[in-house]
Design a protein around this motif. Structure first.
Motif, short mmCIF file in Angstrom:
data_model
loop_
_atom_site.label_atom_id
_atom_site.label_comp_id
_atom_site.label_asym_id
_atom_site.label_seq_id
_atom_site.Cartn_x
_atom_site.Cartn_y
_atom_site.Cartn_z
N SER A 120 0.83 -1.20 0.00
CA SER A 120 0.00 0.00 0.00
C SER A 120 0.87 1.25 0.00
CB SER A 120 -0.93 -0.01 1.22
OG SER A 120 -1.72 1.16 1.25
N GLU A 121 1.96 1.23 0.79
CA GLU A 121 2.88 2.37 0.82
C GLU A 121 3.58 2.54 -0.52
OE1 GLU A 121 5.54 2.03 4.09
OE2 GLU A 121 3.95 1.72 5.58
N ALA A 162 1.17 4.06 -3.08
CA ALA A 162 0.99 5.50 -2.88
C ALA A 162 2.16 6.27 -3.48
CB ALA A 162 0.84 5.80 -1.39
N ALA A 206 1.98 8.91 -6.69
CA ALA A 206 2.42 10.28 -6.45
C ALA A 206 3.55 10.69 -7.39
CB ALA A 206 2.86 10.45 -5.00
N GLY A 234 -5.59 11.02 -6.32
CA GLY A 234 -5.70 9.92 -5.37
C GLY A 234 -5.62 8.60 -6.10
N HIS A 235 -5.76 7.53 -5.35
CA HIS A 235 -5.69 6.23 -6.01
C HIS A 235 -6.49 5.20 -5.23
CE1 HIS A 235 -2.66 5.49 -2.87
NE2 HIS A 235 -2.83 4.19 -3.11
N ASP A 236 -6.80 4.12 -5.93
CA ASP A 236 -7.50 2.98 -5.36
C ASP A 236 -6.61 1.77 -5.51
OD1 ASP A 236 -9.36 1.19 -4.40
OD2 ASP A 236 -10.51 1.10 -6.26
N LEU A 237 -6.30 1.08 -4.42
CA LEU A 237 -5.47 -0.12 -4.46
C LEU A 237 -6.35 -1.35 -4.36
CD1 LEU A 237 -2.75 -1.61 -4.40
CD2 LEU A 237 -2.70 -1.24 -1.92
#
Length: 364
Positions: A336-337, A340, A344, A351-354
């Motif tokens: 997840s990190e 992101a 970026a 934004g984003h969806d994982l």
């Protein structure tokens, strides 16, 4: 009279490296255990080029390895012609420094010659030296699209196979893909000229296969002769390693294969014949999947998932991670990190969806 003590002359046993030890050594050499502060140019030099069949992978390869990397850094190197896109290793397109494009590319000519051999029957009656002369003059006059080169050659050999003529020009000449092709965030069709014309200079020193072997070990070692042959698309490199043997250290893997390395390093995916050091044996059929449709996820040094980035217009970016084996909660949190940071750095999305899923090859 005292008996003389016998001294042993038996050679010291050669260290055996486990797959995990080999994997860790390779990932350390590839700067994939932790990001480094190296510049993009130095990274391209150290890695002896970046796989670049598609335009975006070199950027993702550097993002995974370098602290603070931004796509503009590699784009600037391409615009200033400090790095170029050119067919080289395994007769496939790589991003190389200008120096390597001039001196390493000639060493890879046998791989391109083998590719051309596959089209010999479709080039009967075609004078390949004439193909070289016509194509060089044409692309050095101005960068040309492959279809333009093909059209020119068909005027000389109208009965010849069009694709074979295009392949002949590609294999006979060191052709670079000129910008804006390959620049981040820009589009452009393939336009080709010779590396000498694009860089404004010719190679200043003779290609050196031994120097290339030492650089390969610095980026991919410990490695076998077959490993380097797989990486480069070359054959008959055993004699090169035999000449270098006094300057190298040796190991063996668990199968008994001899591995060579540089003394100072005594201790990815497409750089070795045996890839189980990074890719588990049961996943070997997927070992090239990251080059085209997907990126690769390494967990604890082993290939464990693939990822895909989609950036729909006026919507959050979507990062899809398809698991090749179940990931733990901690592993998902770490991913997840990374996701992101990926969004970026490499997109303009707000934004984003994982999303996590079981692997299904959406590109087939």
């Amino acid at each position: 009279m005292a008996a003389k003590k016998k001294t042993s002359t038996a050679p010291a046993p050669v260290p055996v490296l486990t797959p995990r030890a080999l994997g860790r050594a390779t990932l350390e050499r590839q700067h994939l255990l932790r990001r480094t502060a190296m510049s993009a140019r130095d990274a391209v030099t150290h890695l002896v080029g970046l796989q670049a069949q598609n335009t975006k992978p070199p950027y993702y390869q550097l993002l995974a390895r370098l602290q603070g990397f931004r796509p503009a850094e590699l784009s600037a190197l391409m615009e200033s012609r400090e790095v170029v896109r050119i067919p080289s290793l395994r007769s496939t397109i790589h991003t190389h420094t200008a120096e390597d494009a001039l001196t390493l590319r000639p060493l890879m000519q046998p791989a391109l010659d083998r590719e051309l051999t596959m089209f010999r029957k479709r080039l009967q009656g075609v004078d390949l030296e004439r193909v070289r002369e016509l194509s060089r003059a044409y692309v050095e006059e101005a960068p040309r699209a492959p279809k333009e080169i093909r059209a020119l050659l068909l005027t000389e050999w109208p009965e010849a196979d069009p694709l074979a003529l295009t392949i002949a020009a590609r294999c006979l000449l060191p052709l670079v893909q000129v910008t804006p092709r390959g620049l981040w965030g820009e589009s452009g069709g393939v336009a080709l000229t010779t590396v000498e014309r694009w860089l404004g200079r010719t190679e200043e020193e003779a290609p050196d296969i031994e120097a290339a072997a030492l650089r390969y070990l610095g980026a991919f070692g410990p490695a076998s002769v077959k490993d380097m042959q797989t990486w480069a698309g070359l054959t008959r490199l055993k004699e090169v390693f035999e000449r270098l043997r006094p300057r190298l250290v040796t190991f063996r893997d668990e199968h008994g294969t001899e591995l060579f390395d540089l003394p100072e390093f005594d201790n990815v995916l497409l750089g070795h014949a045996d890839r189980t050091r990074v890719i588990p044996a049961h996943l070997k059929g997927l070992n090239g999947v990251g080059n085209q449709n997907y990126g690769s996820v390494l967990v604890d040094g082993f290939f464990a998932a693939v990822w895909r980035l989609d950036t729909p217009r006026d919507a959050p970016a979507v990062v899809t991670v398809q698991e090749l084996r179940p990931l733990t909660a901690a592993e998902r949190e770490a991913l997840s990190e990374e996701a992101a940071g990926l969004v970026a750095t490499m997109t303009r999305a707000a934004g984003h969806d994982l999303r996590f899923a079981t692997f299904v090859d959406l590109g087939r």
